[in-house]
Design a protein around this motif. Structure first.
Motif, PDB file in Angstrom:
ATOM      1  N   ALA A 197       6.239   0.011  14.056  1.00 19.06           N
ATOM      2  CA  ALA A 197       6.071   1.043  15.075  1.00 19.06           C
ATOM      3  C   ALA A 197       6.858   0.703  16.333  1.00 19.06           C
ATOM      4  CB  ALA A 197       4.590   1.211  15.415  1.00 19.06           C
ATOM      5  N   GLU A 198       7.608   1.675  16.828  1.00 18.70           N
ATOM      6  CA  GLU A 198       8.378   1.499  18.060  1.00 18.70           C
ATOM      7  C   GLU A 198       8.124   2.620  19.062  1.00 18.70           C
ATOM      8  OE1 GLU A 198      12.450   1.264  16.953  1.00 18.70           O
ATOM      9  OE2 GLU A 198      12.274  -0.745  16.065  1.00 18.70           O
ATOM     10  N   GLY A 199       7.334   3.618  18.666  1.00 16.50           N
ATOM     11  CA  GLY A 199       7.061   4.748  19.538  1.00 16.50           C
ATOM     12  C   GLY A 199       5.597   4.825  19.906  1.00 16.50           C
ATOM     13  N   ALA A 200       4.993   6.008  19.682  1.00 13.93           N
ATOM     14  CA  ALA A 200       3.622   6.246  20.115  1.00 13.93           C
ATOM     15  C   ALA A 200       2.599   5.374  19.395  1.00 13.93           C
ATOM     16  CB  ALA A 200       3.274   7.723  19.916  1.00 13.93           C
ATOM     17  N   CYS A 201       2.922   4.886  18.188  1.00 12.48           N
ATOM     18  CA  CYS A 201       1.975   4.056  17.432  1.00 12.48           C
ATOM     19  C   CYS A 201       2.047   2.571  17.813  1.00 12.48           C
ATOM     20  CB  CYS A 201       2.239   4.165  15.932  1.00 12.48           C
ATOM     21  SG  CYS A 201       1.931   5.789  15.206  1.00 12.48           S
ATOM     22  N   LYS A 202       3.017   2.193  18.604  1.00 10.97           N
ATOM     23  CA  LYS A 202       3.219   0.781  18.914  1.00 10.97           C
ATOM     24  C   LYS A 202       1.983   0.172  19.564  1.00 10.97           C
ATOM     25  CE  LYS A 202       6.624  -2.329  21.018  1.00 10.97           C
ATOM     26  NZ  LYS A 202       7.901  -2.388  21.771  1.00 10.97           N
ATOM     27  N   GLY A 203       1.619  -1.008  19.126  1.00 11.38           N
ATOM     28  CA  GLY A 203       0.473  -1.715  19.696  1.00 11.38           C
ATOM     29  C   GLY A 203      -0.832  -1.508  18.969  1.00 11.38           C
ATOM     30  N   ILE A 204      -0.878  -0.546  18.041  1.00  6.90           N
ATOM     31  CA  ILE A 204      -2.119  -0.307  17.289  1.00  6.90           C
ATOM     32  C   ILE A 204      -2.218  -1.310  16.158  1.00  6.90           C
ATOM     33  CG2 ILE A 204      -3.381   1.340  15.849  1.00  6.90           C
ATOM     34  CD1 ILE A 204      -2.079   3.584  17.433  1.00  6.90           C
ATOM     35  N   ARG A 205      -3.287  -2.066  16.140  1.00  4.43           N
ATOM     36  CA  ARG A 205      -3.523  -3.053  15.083  1.00  4.43           C
ATOM     37  C   ARG A 205      -4.571  -2.498  14.127  1.00  4.43           C
ATOM     38  NH1 ARG A 205      -1.057  -7.723  16.315  1.00  4.43           N
ATOM     39  NH2 ARG A 205      -0.467  -8.087  18.501  1.00  4.43           N
ATOM     40  N   VAL A 206      -4.246  -2.543  12.829  1.00  6.21           N
ATOM     41  CA  VAL A 206      -5.113  -1.928  11.825  1.00  6.21           C
ATOM     42  C   VAL A 206      -5.628  -3.000  10.871  1.00  6.21           C
ATOM     43  CG1 VAL A 206      -5.310  -0.131  10.073  1.00  6.21           C
ATOM     44  CG2 VAL A 206      -3.695   0.152  11.961  1.00  6.21           C
ATOM     45  N   PRO A 207      -6.947  -3.184  10.796  1.00  5.22           N
ATOM     46  CA  PRO A 207      -7.485  -4.143   9.830  1.00  5.22           C
ATOM     47  C   PRO A 207      -7.312  -3.658   8.400  1.00  5.22           C
ATOM     48  CG  PRO A 207      -9.256  -2.925  10.896  1.00  5.22           C
ATOM     49  CD  PRO A 207      -7.999  -2.542  11.607  1.00  5.22           C
ATOM     50  N   GLU A 208      -7.261  -4.579   7.456  1.00  4.02           N
ATOM     51  CA  GLU A 208      -7.059  -4.212   6.046  1.00  4.02           C
ATOM     52  C   GLU A 208      -8.145  -3.282   5.531  1.00  4.02           C
ATOM     53  OE1 GLU A 208      -6.579  -7.564   3.555  1.00  4.02           O
ATOM     54  OE2 GLU A 208      -4.799  -8.331   4.603  1.00  4.02           O
ATOM     55  N   SER A 209      -9.328  -3.367   6.103  1.00  2.95           N
ATOM     56  CA  SER A 209     -10.442  -2.535   5.638  1.00  2.95           C
ATOM     57  C   SER A 209     -10.199  -1.048   5.856  1.00  2.95           C
ATOM     58  CB  SER A 209     -11.731  -2.944   6.357  1.00  2.95           C
ATOM     59  OG  SER A 209     -11.611  -2.764   7.760  1.00  2.95           O
ATOM     60  N   GLN A 210      -9.216  -0.705   6.691  1.00  2.00           N
ATOM     61  CA  GLN A 210      -8.962   0.705   6.987  1.00  2.00           C
ATOM     62  C   GLN A 210      -7.947   1.346   6.043  1.00  2.00           C
ATOM     63  OE1 GLN A 210     -10.679   2.692   9.122  1.00  2.00           O
ATOM     64  NE2 GLN A 210     -11.982   0.874   9.247  1.00  2.00           N
ATOM     65  N   TRP A 211      -7.340   0.572   5.157  1.00  4.31           N
ATOM     66  CA  TRP A 211      -6.435   1.106   4.137  1.00  4.31           C
ATOM     67  C   TRP A 211      -5.269   1.884   4.759  1.00  4.31           C
ATOM     68  CZ3 TRP A 211      -8.547   3.116  -1.153  1.00  4.31           C
ATOM     69  CH2 TRP A 211      -9.253   2.079  -1.787  1.00  4.31           C
ATOM     70  N   VAL A 212      -4.730   1.421   5.821  1.00  2.00           N
ATOM     71  CA  VAL A 212      -3.572   2.075   6.439  1.00  2.00           C
ATOM     72  C   VAL A 212      -2.311   1.359   5.986  1.00  2.00           C
ATOM     73  CG1 VAL A 212      -2.375   2.549   8.601  1.00  2.00           C
ATOM     74  CG2 VAL A 212      -4.845   2.943   8.430  1.00  2.00           C
ATOM     75  N   ASP A 213      -1.441   2.096   5.297  1.00  2.32           N
ATOM     76  CA  ASP A 213      -0.211   1.524   4.763  1.00  2.32           C
ATOM     77  C   ASP A 213       1.039   2.003   5.494  1.00  2.32           C
ATOM     78  OD1 ASP A 213      -1.660   0.312   2.542  1.00  2.32           O
ATOM     79  OD2 ASP A 213      -1.847   2.360   1.797  1.00  2.32           O
ATOM     80  N   TRP A 214       0.947   3.129   6.195  1.00  3.42           N
ATOM     81  CA  TRP A 214       2.126   3.667   6.865  1.00  3.42           C
ATOM     82  C   TRP A 214       1.741   4.393   8.147  1.00  3.42           C
ATOM     83  CZ3 TRP A 214       1.520   8.860   7.299  1.00  3.42           C
ATOM     84  CH2 TRP A 214       0.818   9.547   6.284  1.00  3.42           C
ATOM     85  N   MET A 215       2.739   4.625   8.972  1.00  5.45           N
ATOM     86  CA  MET A 215       2.557   5.324  10.237  1.00  5.45           C
ATOM     87  C   MET A 215       3.671   6.344  10.431  1.00  5.45           C
ATOM     88  SD  MET A 215       1.557   2.285  12.927  1.00  5.45           S
ATOM     89  CE  MET A 215      -0.022   1.430  12.858  1.00  5.45           C
TER      90      MET A 215
END
Length: 329
Positions: A197-215
């Motif tokens: 992430a280099e734009g609006a998503c930058k800085g958001i940390r996602v734990p593995e439990s949230q199943w986030v693979d892409w932004m």
């Protein structure tokens, strides 16, 4: 003399030059004369028939002009700083982003050139805060998928910017104008790994439990009135699981209500099972609103809703010079 007059009238009605003159004549009063010739001709071909609707909608401070330019709908109004989305049955706040041809394939991005506004290649807006009164001039263009590309988005931005200059004069609004609009870069809904992430998503940390693979994200800008960050998963069905958004100026005002009705965002911050919001005080505009919401494919926890919103809102508010950030407890 009759022959000369008939020939002149026929030339005025059927010649290309006559058509341009008729178009210019109609623009003198069309939408209160707020539509510029050159910028509108890019979409209408300077054809009088392309100017198909001219309405004054609403009443009082909530009224606005609404005009059709070929397939574009242009809404122009003066929005008081204390107006909210439920003030009137029909006001310009309710008409922001009214695109009937489906959602854009692009996320909102800034216009550049010093203009406050945004474009998602289909919807485009410019907002001018007035230095001499508690209000802003707003020009919102609802486009069509046939114009959904960066060059035509830039043309829509130029149309909105020039129209806003004329509207500022119409409502005696002392405002700072931007300059030439540079090339518009469309940030498509392409995906990338969370760490990229280099734009609006930058800085958001996602734990593995949230199943986030892409932004997916908007660009970083101090003048864009809308910013988005989308978090998704690819383990099951490649679904979007969380949406984060930042709304500034009229785009924040339209989310508020005149009463504390259920679901309204009138409190400075709040959190529920599947959403959270925060607000911040911004120069020359209403309090900004930052939101995160979980879709049916998410397994939200309050700790993640709060941490993701905090990272998103802090960076966005700082870019816009906003202070007094209120986060959910």
């Amino acid at each position: 003399m009759a022959v000369v007059l008939t020939a002149g009238y026929t030339w005025y009605r059927v010649s290309d030059t006559g058509e341009r003159w008729r178009y210019e004549d109609k623009l003198a009063t069309y939408c209160d004369g707020l539509i510029p010739y050159e910028e509108s001709a890019d979409f209408t071909g300077a054809r009088e028939v392309a100017l198909s609707e001219d309405r004054w909608e609403g009443f009082g401070d909530g009224g606005y002009y609404s005009c059709r330019l070929a397939v574009l709908t242009v809404n122009i109004g003066l929005i008081p700083d204390d107006a909210v989305g439920s003030d009137y049955d029909s006001n310009i706040l309710s008409m922001l982003d009214t695109d009937s041809s489906g959602s854009s394939a692009y996320l909102p991005v800034s216009l550049g050139g010093g203009w406050r506004g945004y474009t998602d290649m289909r919807n485009t807006a410019v907002v001018l805060p007035c230095a001499n009164k508690p209000a802003s001039v707003a020009v919102s263009i609802a486009g069509h998928e046939s114009h959904e590309n960066p060059p035509e988005a830039r043309a829509m931005a130029e149309l909105a910017a020039t129209t806003s200059r004329k509207a500022a004069a119409r409502w005696s609004c002392d405002a700072d104008f931007g300059g030439p609009i540079p090339k518009v870069w469309g940030w498509s809904k392409a995906t990338f790994a969370p760490g990229g992430a280099e734009g609006a998503c930058k800085g958001i940390r996602v734990p593995e439990s949230q199943w986030v693979d892409w932004m997916q994200e908007s660009d970083e800008s101090s003048t864009s009135l809308r910013e988005s960050c989308v978090l998704g998963e690819s383990k099951e069905r490649d679904e979007e699981v969380y949406y984060l958004s930042a709304s500034y100026g009229p785009y924040a005002q339209r989310l508020r209500s005149a009463t504390d009705e259920p679901g309204s965002l009138n409190a400075d911050a709040g959190i529920s099972r599947d959403r959270a919001w925060a607000t911040a005080s911004c120069p020359d505009m209403a309090r900004a609103i930052f939101r995160i919401s979980a879709t049916v494919y998410a397994a939200p926890t309050k700790s993640f809703l709060k941490s993701a919103l905090k990272a998103f809102a802090e960076r966005s508010a700082a870019r816009h010079g906003c202070t007094d950030l209120k986060l959910p407890a």
